[in-house]
Each structure stands twice: as C-alpha cells, then as structure tokens.
Design a protein around this motif. Structure first.
Motif, PDB file in Angstrom:
ATOM      1  N   LEU A  71      61.299  23.821  64.176  1.00  0.00           N
ATOM      2  CA  LEU A  71      60.600  22.552  64.347  1.00  0.00           C
ATOM      3  C   LEU A  71      61.599  21.423  64.151  1.00  0.00           C
ATOM      4  O   LEU A  71      62.032  21.162  63.029  1.00  0.00           O
ATOM      5  N   GLY A  72      61.980  20.768  65.240  1.00  0.00           N
ATOM      6  CA  GLY A  72      62.978  19.716  65.178  1.00  0.00           C
ATOM      7  C   GLY A  72      62.342  18.340  65.205  1.00  0.00           C
ATOM      8  O   GLY A  72      61.556  18.025  66.102  1.00  0.00           O
ATOM      9  N   PHE A  73      62.703  17.521  64.215  1.00  0.00           N
ATOM     10  CA  PHE A  73      62.202  16.157  64.110  1.00  0.00           C
ATOM     11  C   PHE A  73      63.359  15.162  64.050  1.00  0.00           C
ATOM     12  O   PHE A  73      63.215  14.078  63.508  1.00  0.00           O
ATOM     13  N   ASP A 116      65.632  19.507  60.633  1.00  0.00           N
ATOM     14  CA  ASP A 116      65.640  20.768  61.363  1.00  0.00           C
ATOM     15  C   ASP A 116      64.891  21.781  60.512  1.00  0.00           C
ATOM     16  O   ASP A 116      65.478  22.491  59.708  1.00  0.00           O
ATOM     17  N   TRP A 117      63.577  21.825  60.664  1.00  0.00           N
ATOM     18  CA  TRP A 117      62.721  22.609  59.786  1.00  0.00           C
ATOM     19  C   TRP A 117      62.364  23.955  60.407  1.00  0.00           C
ATOM     20  O   TRP A 117      62.521  24.175  61.603  1.00  0.00           O
ATOM     21  N   ARG A 118      61.864  24.859  59.577  1.00  0.00           N
ATOM     22  CA  ARG A 118      61.442  26.183  60.012  1.00  0.00           C
ATOM     23  C   ARG A 118      60.063  26.486  59.430  1.00  0.00           C
ATOM     24  O   ARG A 118      59.686  26.006  58.366  1.00  0.00           O
ATOM     25  N   ALA A 119      59.349  27.343  60.153  1.00  0.00           N
ATOM     26  CA  ALA A 119      58.034  27.796  59.700  1.00  0.00           C
ATOM     27  C   ALA A 119      57.816  29.220  60.194  1.00  0.00           C
ATOM     28  O   ALA A 119      58.413  29.648  61.187  1.00  0.00           O
ATOM     29  N   ARG A 120      56.965  29.941  59.481  1.00  0.00           N
ATOM     30  CA  ARG A 120      56.593  31.307  59.853  1.00  0.00           C
ATOM     31  C   ARG A 120      55.141  31.297  60.307  1.00  0.00           C
ATOM     32  O   ARG A 120      54.291  30.631  59.706  1.00  0.00           O
ATOM     33  N   VAL A 121      54.863  32.026  61.385  1.00  0.00           N
ATOM     34  CA  VAL A 121      53.477  32.141  61.845  1.00  0.00           C
ATOM     35  C   VAL A 121      52.725  33.008  60.837  1.00  0.00           C
ATOM     36  O   VAL A 121      52.982  34.201  60.717  1.00  0.00           O
ATOM     37  N   ALA A 122      51.833  32.387  60.089  1.00  0.00           N
ATOM     38  CA  ALA A 122      51.084  33.083  59.041  1.00  0.00           C
ATOM     39  C   ALA A 122      49.795  33.697  59.569  1.00  0.00           C
ATOM     40  O   ALA A 122      49.307  34.682  59.023  1.00  0.00           O
ATOM     41  N   LEU A 151      50.869  27.875  60.583  1.00  0.00           N
ATOM     42  CA  LEU A 151      52.289  27.941  60.246  1.00  0.00           C
ATOM     43  C   LEU A 151      52.461  27.721  58.747  1.00  0.00           C
ATOM     44  O   LEU A 151      51.856  26.807  58.178  1.00  0.00           O
ATOM     45  N   GLU A 152      53.297  28.552  58.120  1.00  0.00           N
ATOM     46  CA  GLU A 152      53.705  28.327  56.736  1.00  0.00           C
ATOM     47  C   GLU A 152      55.109  27.747  56.779  1.00  0.00           C
ATOM     48  O   GLU A 152      56.029  28.359  57.335  1.00  0.00           O
ATOM     49  N   ALA A 211      60.895  25.655  69.042  1.00  0.00           N
ATOM     50  CA  ALA A 211      61.084  26.964  69.665  1.00  0.00           C
ATOM     51  C   ALA A 211      60.354  27.983  68.809  1.00  0.00           C
ATOM     52  O   ALA A 211      60.270  27.835  67.587  1.00  0.00           O
ATOM     53  N   GLY A 212      59.821  29.004  69.444  1.00  0.00           N
ATOM     54  CA  GLY A 212      59.136  30.054  68.712  1.00  0.00           C
ATOM     55  C   GLY A 212      58.082  30.714  69.577  1.00  0.00           C
ATOM     56  O   GLY A 212      57.843  30.307  70.714  1.00  0.00           O
ATOM     57  N   SER A 213      57.474  31.756  69.026  1.00  0.00           N
ATOM     58  CA  SER A 213      56.417  32.496  69.712  1.00  0.00           C
ATOM     59  C   SER A 213      55.211  32.606  68.797  1.00  0.00           C
ATOM     60  O   SER A 213      55.360  32.818  67.595  1.00  0.00           O
ATOM     61  N   ALA A 214      54.035  32.498  69.375  1.00  0.00           N
ATOM     62  CA  ALA A 214      52.789  32.558  68.609  1.00  0.00           C
ATOM     63  C   ALA A 214      52.434  34.004  68.277  1.00  0.00           C
ATOM     64  O   ALA A 214      51.422  34.532  68.718  1.00  0.00           O
ATOM     65  N   LEU A 215      53.278  34.612  67.473  1.00  0.00           N
ATOM     66  CA  LEU A 215      53.068  35.993  67.037  1.00  0.00           C
ATOM     67  C   LEU A 215      53.165  36.035  65.520  1.00  0.00           C
ATOM     68  O   LEU A 215      54.115  35.483  64.947  1.00  0.00           O
ATOM     69  N   PRO A 216      52.207  36.664  64.832  1.00  0.00           N
ATOM     70  CA  PRO A 216      52.259  36.714  63.372  1.00  0.00           C
ATOM     71  C   PRO A 216      53.616  37.188  62.859  1.00  0.00           C
ATOM     72  O   PRO A 216      54.174  38.161  63.355  1.00  0.00           O
ATOM     73  N   GLY A 217      54.160  36.443  61.895  1.00  0.00           N
ATOM     74  CA  GLY A 217      55.435  36.778  61.285  1.00  0.00           C
ATOM     75  C   GLY A 217      56.644  36.183  61.970  1.00  0.00           C
ATOM     76  O   GLY A 217      57.723  36.174  61.399  1.00  0.00           O
ATOM     77  N   SER A 218      56.488  35.691  63.191  1.00  0.00           N
ATOM     78  CA  SER A 218      57.645  35.131  63.885  1.00  0.00           C
ATOM     79  C   SER A 218      57.987  33.747  63.345  1.00  0.00           C
ATOM     80  O   SER A 218      57.170  33.079  62.722  1.00  0.00           O
ATOM     81  N   GLU A 219      59.232  33.325  63.595  1.00  0.00           N
ATOM     82  CA  GLU A 219      59.706  32.045  63.091  1.00  0.00           C
ATOM     83  C   GLU A 219      59.647  30.971  64.168  1.00  0.00           C
ATOM     84  O   GLU A 219      59.943  31.234  65.330  1.00  0.00           O
TER      85      GLU A 219
END
Length: 147
Positions: free
Chosen positions: A49-51, A56-62, A72-73, A38-46
């Motif tokens: 990422l489920g595997f 249950d991981w998270r990343a920030r749009v860098a 993604l960071e 789940a997420g949006s391709a907008l800089p800074g958004s979270e």
C-alpha cells in the motif's frame, strides 16, 4: 488491548461485485485510497500500500469472501496503524440494485489525534469510493481529501 474503532455504514448504488472489486483489487484501491498498490485478494497474501515516499506500508489479507467481505491487517505502517484491521462487509440491498457497505477500521490503540484525523480521512476516502463507483469520477491522489 485496543481502545477505539472507526465505523461507517452507507449504501452504494452498484452491485456487490463492483464494490468488492473497488475495495479489494489494486486497480480499484488506487482509484480512491492508495497512490499505488499491489496484491491479490487471497487470504494470507500480502498487499503493498503506497501513499508516497515515506509511506510504503504493508498489509496481510486477514479475511476474504468475494462479493461479501474483505479485510486487511496492517503489518507495516506507523505505530498507530500497525496491527489494526481495515474491513469491508458488503450486503446486497433489498431491492437488489445496490450494496450496503459496512466499513470498520478496528484495533486502534487510543482515541488520539491520529485516530481523530483518520476518522475524517476515512469519511472523505469512502466518499471518493462511492462517487467513483456510482459516477465514474476520478480524483487525483493529492486532491482526495479536498473534494
């Protein structure tokens, strides 16, 4: 200080906007990489990422420029992945009929066993990405490293 990066460059027989959608949208990611996202391709958004239950991981749009690049960071993952960056750079091919994808997963703390396994896994996942975009193939999450 990081020690190692994973790099893959390859063509995809589809225009950049289709490739961008596949690497930056939850619906696209779920076709070749994540089990759920789940997420949006907008800089800074979270991004979520489920595997699977323990992943249950998270990343920030860098970085994000539609149809050109998406990065993604990793902000909540295992120790080796935390702080690394997963980047897709897209360039339309000279004939205008495809996309050259430059993939990188940079910032690895060491070229350890997890890094070596991830090199293989990324190659396999990126193959599923290409086959999905070019041929509409769908591979169940559990089988993606076996096809």
């Amino acid at each position: 200080m990081h020690v190692a990066d994973i790099l893959h460059d390859f063509p995809i027989a589809a225009p950049p906007h289709r490739v961008f959608e596949a690497v930056s949208s939850p619906a696209g990611l779920d076709q070749w990489w994540t089990k759920t996202s789940a997420g949006s391709a907008l800089p800074g958004s979270e991004y979520e990422l489920g595997f699977g239950p323990e992943y249950d991981w998270r990343a920030r749009v860098a970085d994000c420029k539609p149809d050109q690049r998406f990065e993604l960071e990793m902000t909540r993952a295992d120790a080796d992945w935390n702080g690394t960056r997963v980047r897709f750079e897209l360039e339309e091919t000279a004939n205008g009929k495809g996309t050259q994808l430059r993939f990188s997963h940079s910032g690895w703390p060491a070229a350890n066993e997890h890094y070596r396994i991830s090199c293989y896994c990324w190659a396999m996942y990126l193959r599923v990405l290409r086959r999905h975009i070019e041929y509409g193939e769908q591979v169940a999450y559990e089988r993606r490293l076996d096809v």
